[in-house]
Design a protein around this motif. Structure first.
Motif, PDB file in Angstrom:
ATOM      1  N   GLY A  67       0.820  -1.202   0.000  1.00 17.15           N
ATOM      2  CA  GLY A  67       0.000   0.000   0.000  1.00 17.15           C
ATOM      3  C   GLY A  67       0.855   1.254   0.000  1.00 17.15           C
ATOM      4  N   VAL A  68       0.411   2.260  -0.717  1.00 16.40           N
ATOM      5  CA  VAL A  68       1.106   3.542  -0.778  1.00 16.40           C
ATOM      6  C   VAL A  68       0.105   4.641  -0.449  1.00 16.40           C
ATOM      7  CG1 VAL A  68       2.285   5.205  -2.266  1.00 16.40           C
ATOM      8  CG2 VAL A  68       2.809   2.770  -2.470  1.00 16.40           C
ATOM      9  N   SER A  69       0.382   5.414   0.582  1.00 19.71           N
ATOM     10  CA  SER A  69      -0.533   6.481   0.984  1.00 19.71           C
ATOM     11  C   SER A  69      -0.736   7.474  -0.156  1.00 19.71           C
ATOM     12  CB  SER A  69       0.021   7.213   2.210  1.00 19.71           C
ATOM     13  OG  SER A  69       0.041   6.353   3.332  1.00 19.71           O
ATOM     14  N   GLY A  70      -1.976   7.825  -0.391  1.00 21.31           N
ATOM     15  CA  GLY A  70      -2.314   8.785  -1.435  1.00 21.31           C
ATOM     16  C   GLY A  70      -2.462   8.185  -2.817  1.00 21.31           C
ATOM     17  N   ASP A  71      -2.231   6.893  -2.939  1.00 19.70           N
ATOM     18  CA  ASP A  71      -2.269   6.269  -4.258  1.00 19.70           C
ATOM     19  C   ASP A  71      -3.684   6.229  -4.828  1.00 19.70           C
ATOM     20  OD1 ASP A  71      -0.577   5.390  -6.207  1.00 19.70           O
ATOM     21  OD2 ASP A  71      -0.231   3.412  -5.350  1.00 19.70           O
ATOM     22  N   THR A  72      -3.789   6.550  -6.101  1.00 19.39           N
ATOM     23  CA  THR A  72      -5.034   6.394  -6.845  1.00 19.39           C
ATOM     24  C   THR A  72      -4.970   5.083  -7.626  1.00 19.39           C
ATOM     25  OG1 THR A  72      -4.108   7.529  -8.759  1.00 19.39           O
ATOM     26  CG2 THR A  72      -5.241   8.899  -7.115  1.00 19.39           C
ATOM     27  N   THR A  73      -6.033   4.776  -8.346  1.00 24.54           N
ATOM     28  CA  THR A  73      -5.990   3.584  -9.191  1.00 24.54           C
ATOM     29  C   THR A  73      -4.938   3.741 -10.284  1.00 24.54           C
ATOM     30  OG1 THR A  73      -7.823   4.471 -10.529  1.00 24.54           O
ATOM     31  CG2 THR A  73      -8.387   2.922  -8.756  1.00 24.54           C
ATOM     32  N   ALA A  74      -4.729   4.968 -10.747  1.00 19.19           N
ATOM     33  CA  ALA A  74      -3.690   5.203 -11.755  1.00 19.19           C
ATOM     34  C   ALA A  74      -2.313   4.912 -11.187  1.00 19.19           C
ATOM     35  CB  ALA A  74      -3.758   6.643 -12.271  1.00 19.19           C
ATOM     36  N   GLY A  75      -2.092   5.310  -9.932  1.00 18.32           N
ATOM     37  CA  GLY A  75      -0.819   5.022  -9.273  1.00 18.32           C
ATOM     38  C   GLY A  75      -0.619   3.529  -9.085  1.00 18.32           C
ATOM     39  N   GLY A  76      -1.696   2.824  -8.721  1.00 21.36           N
ATOM     40  CA  GLY A  76      -1.601   1.386  -8.565  1.00 21.36           C
ATOM     41  C   GLY A  76      -1.283   0.689  -9.875  1.00 21.36           C
ATOM     42  N   LEU A  77      -1.873   1.177 -10.943  1.00 21.63           N
ATOM     43  CA  LEU A  77      -1.600   0.601 -12.263  1.00 21.63           C
ATOM     44  C   LEU A  77      -0.148   0.811 -12.663  1.00 21.63           C
ATOM     45  CD1 LEU A  77      -2.452  -0.685 -14.929  1.00 21.63           C
ATOM     46  CD2 LEU A  77      -3.308   1.560 -15.667  1.00 21.63           C
ATOM     47  N   ALA A  78       0.392   1.975 -12.336  1.00 24.42           N
ATOM     48  CA  ALA A  78       1.772   2.292 -12.718  1.00 24.42           C
ATOM     49  C   ALA A  78       2.787   1.401 -12.011  1.00 24.42           C
ATOM     50  CB  ALA A  78       2.069   3.760 -12.424  1.00 24.42           C
ATOM     51  N   ARG A  79       2.426   0.881 -10.821  1.00 23.60           N
ATOM     52  CA  ARG A  79       3.410   0.118 -10.052  1.00 23.60           C
ATOM     53  C   ARG A  79       3.037  -1.340  -9.818  1.00 23.60           C
ATOM     54  NH1 ARG A  79       1.935  -0.341  -4.580  1.00 23.60           N
ATOM     55  NH2 ARG A  79       0.122   0.908  -3.989  1.00 23.60           N
ATOM     56  N   ASN A  98      -8.872   7.249  -3.027  1.00 24.08           N
ATOM     57  CA  ASN A  98      -8.315   8.558  -3.375  1.00 24.08           C
ATOM     58  C   ASN A  98      -8.882   9.093  -4.684  1.00 24.08           C
ATOM     59  OD1 ASN A  98      -6.430   9.124  -1.155  1.00 24.08           O
ATOM     60  ND2 ASN A  98      -5.401   7.273  -1.842  1.00 24.08           N
ATOM     61  N   ASP A  99      -9.302   8.186  -5.556  1.00 17.06           N
ATOM     62  CA  ASP A  99     -10.033   8.628  -6.753  1.00 17.06           C
ATOM     63  C   ASP A  99     -11.308   9.348  -6.315  1.00 17.06           C
ATOM     64  OD1 ASP A  99      -8.272   6.412  -7.456  1.00 17.06           O
ATOM     65  OD2 ASP A  99      -9.227   6.403  -9.416  1.00 17.06           O
ATOM     66  N   LEU A 100     -11.984   8.753  -5.336  1.00 12.40           N
ATOM     67  CA  LEU A 100     -13.227   9.335  -4.822  1.00 12.40           C
ATOM     68  C   LEU A 100     -12.971  10.681  -4.165  1.00 12.40           C
ATOM     69  CD1 LEU A 100     -16.258   9.061  -4.095  1.00 12.40           C
ATOM     70  CD2 LEU A 100     -15.551   7.800  -2.057  1.00 12.40           C
ATOM     71  N   LEU A 101     -11.956  10.755  -3.310  1.00 14.18           N
ATOM     72  CA  LEU A 101     -11.647  12.004  -2.609  1.00 14.18           C
ATOM     73  C   LEU A 101     -11.294  13.128  -3.575  1.00 14.18           C
ATOM     74  CD1 LEU A 101      -9.542  10.678   0.409  1.00 14.18           C
ATOM     75  CD2 LEU A 101     -11.857  11.612   0.477  1.00 14.18           C
ATOM     76  N   ARG A 102     -10.689  12.773  -4.700  1.00 14.78           N
ATOM     77  CA  ARG A 102     -10.279  13.783  -5.681  1.00 14.78           C
ATOM     78  C   ARG A 102     -11.334  14.041  -6.750  1.00 14.78           C
ATOM     79  NH1 ARG A 102      -3.879  12.091  -6.677  1.00 14.78           N
ATOM     80  NH2 ARG A 102      -3.364  11.842  -4.457  1.00 14.78           N
ATOM     81  N   GLY A 103     -12.421  13.312  -6.671  1.00  9.68           N
ATOM     82  CA  GLY A 103     -13.486  13.507  -7.637  1.00  9.68           C
ATOM     83  C   GLY A 103     -13.112  13.100  -9.048  1.00  9.68           C
ATOM     84  N   LEU A 104     -12.243  12.090  -9.175  1.00  7.26           N
ATOM     85  CA  LEU A 104     -11.832  11.638 -10.496  1.00  7.26           C
ATOM     86  C   LEU A 104     -12.985  10.903 -11.194  1.00  7.26           C
ATOM     87  CD1 LEU A 104      -8.233  10.345  -9.656  1.00  7.26           C
ATOM     88  CD2 LEU A 104      -8.961  12.621 -10.397  1.00  7.26           C
ATOM     89  N   LYS A 105     -12.946  10.880 -12.495  1.00  9.52           N
ATOM     90  CA  LYS A 105     -14.024  10.270 -13.262  1.00  9.52           C
ATOM     91  C   LYS A 105     -14.114   8.767 -12.972  1.00  9.52           C
ATOM     92  CE  LYS A 105     -13.967  13.450 -17.187  1.00  9.52           C
ATOM     93  NZ  LYS A 105     -13.800  13.562 -18.673  1.00  9.52           N
ATOM     94  N   PRO A 106     -15.296   8.291 -12.590  1.00  6.55           N
ATOM     95  CA  PRO A 106     -15.455   6.852 -12.354  1.00  6.55           C
ATOM     96  C   PRO A 106     -15.071   6.004 -13.566  1.00  6.55           C
ATOM     97  CG  PRO A 106     -17.295   8.040 -11.406  1.00  6.55           C
ATOM     98  CD  PRO A 106     -16.510   9.040 -12.206  1.00  6.55           C
ATOM     99  N   SER A 107     -15.257   6.527 -14.760  1.00  3.38           N
ATOM    100  CA  SER A 107     -14.878   5.768 -15.955  1.00  3.38           C
ATOM    101  C   SER A 107     -13.375   5.528 -15.991  1.00  3.38           C
ATOM    102  CB  SER A 107     -15.315   6.501 -17.220  1.00  3.38           C
ATOM    103  OG  SER A 107     -14.738   7.804 -17.282  1.00  3.38           O
ATOM    104  N   ILE A 138     -21.679  12.671  -0.859  1.00  3.43           N
ATOM    105  CA  ILE A 138     -21.285  12.800  -2.259  1.00  3.43           C
ATOM    106  C   ILE A 138     -22.538  12.911  -3.125  1.00  3.43           C
ATOM    107  CG2 ILE A 138     -20.091  11.678  -4.188  1.00  3.43           C
ATOM    108  CD1 ILE A 138     -18.199  12.552  -2.012  1.00  3.43           C
ATOM    109  N   GLY A 139     -22.476  13.708  -4.165  1.00  6.04           N
ATOM    110  CA  GLY A 139     -23.611  13.879  -5.066  1.00  6.04           C
ATOM    111  C   GLY A 139     -24.158  12.558  -5.570  1.00  6.04           C
ATOM    112  N   GLY A 140     -25.478  12.471  -5.652  1.00  9.96           N
ATOM    113  CA  GLY A 140     -26.133  11.216  -5.987  1.00  9.96           C
ATOM    114  C   GLY A 140     -25.686  10.593  -7.291  1.00  9.96           C
TER     115      GLY A 140
END
Length: 204
Positions: A67-79, A98-107, A138-140
């Motif tokens: 686990g890496v603190s602050g990691d998003t799914t993109a970070g996980g994919l990179a490593r 962290n994707d959720l906290l940053r409001g990144l696109k679910p897609s 979070i918005g519906g």
């Protein structure tokens, strides 16, 4: 247990003895600060508690935190290729908070998770995908789209699925640290207790 007689017989026949360490299946956890045990001593953090719970269920395994603190799914994919070592039998993929906290696109979250799972499967590593549920604040529309990501990935990729890693812990003051996000020792123990039977089944 290897007895003195076993040792002598194996030496005489030049048969390599099984390594006790090698006999333990390795479970890697590709995640963020939640699974890394942020703010907790290692002995009270989620990885240690999960290993203890598996032992209590009679399932011996070595839990390897990745686990890496602050990691998003993109970070996980990179490593993922170097963070999840080749001796891993099962990888728990626990990313997306962290994707959720940053409001990144679910897609984008879905695309990253699917890529992670595909890479692990290509390496003959079993996968257990741990989902998350967006809080009511979070918005519906966004919440529904985000929540749908995890079961969709699990179904599309045909992997084991645990719907909500933080079920029964998220939002409860007594089970979280002061930041209200990271589980405290009691919260980590509860997460491990609930997840352990699912991990045990995935290892069979």
């Amino acid at each position: 247990m290897l007895t003195r007689r076993n040792l002598i017989a194996a030496a005489a026949l030049s048969v390599p003895l099984p390594s006790l360490a090698a006999a333990r299946p390795v479970v890697s956890i590709l995640g963020d600060s939640i699974t890394a045990g942020f703010g907790l001593p290692a002995s009270a953090a989620f990885p240690a508690r999960l290993q203890a719970e598996l032992g209590r269920l009679g399932k011996t395994a070595t839990i390897r935190p990745a686990g890496v603190s602050g990691d998003t799914t993109a970070g996980g994919l990179a490593r993922v290729d170097f963070s999840v070592q080749r001796d891993t039998r099962l990888c728990i993929v626990a990313l997306g908070g962290n994707d959720l906290l940053r409001g990144l696109k679910p897609s984008a979250t879905r695309a990253n998770l699917e890529a992670i799972v595909r890479r692990l499967k290509a390496r003959k590593i079993k996968v257990l995908l741990a989902g998350l549920t967006a809080p009511p604040a979070i918005g519906g529309g966004y919440a529904r789209e985000f929540n749908a990501v995890f079961p969709a990935v699990a179904k599309a990729q045909g992997v084991a699925f645990y719907p909500n890693l933080l079920a029964g812990v998220a939002g409860l003051t007594k089970l979280n640290q002061r930041d209200g996000i990271h589980p405290n020792a009691q919260g980590a123990a509860l997460i491990a207790q609930r997840l352990a039977p699912v991990v045990a089944r995935a290892l069979t």
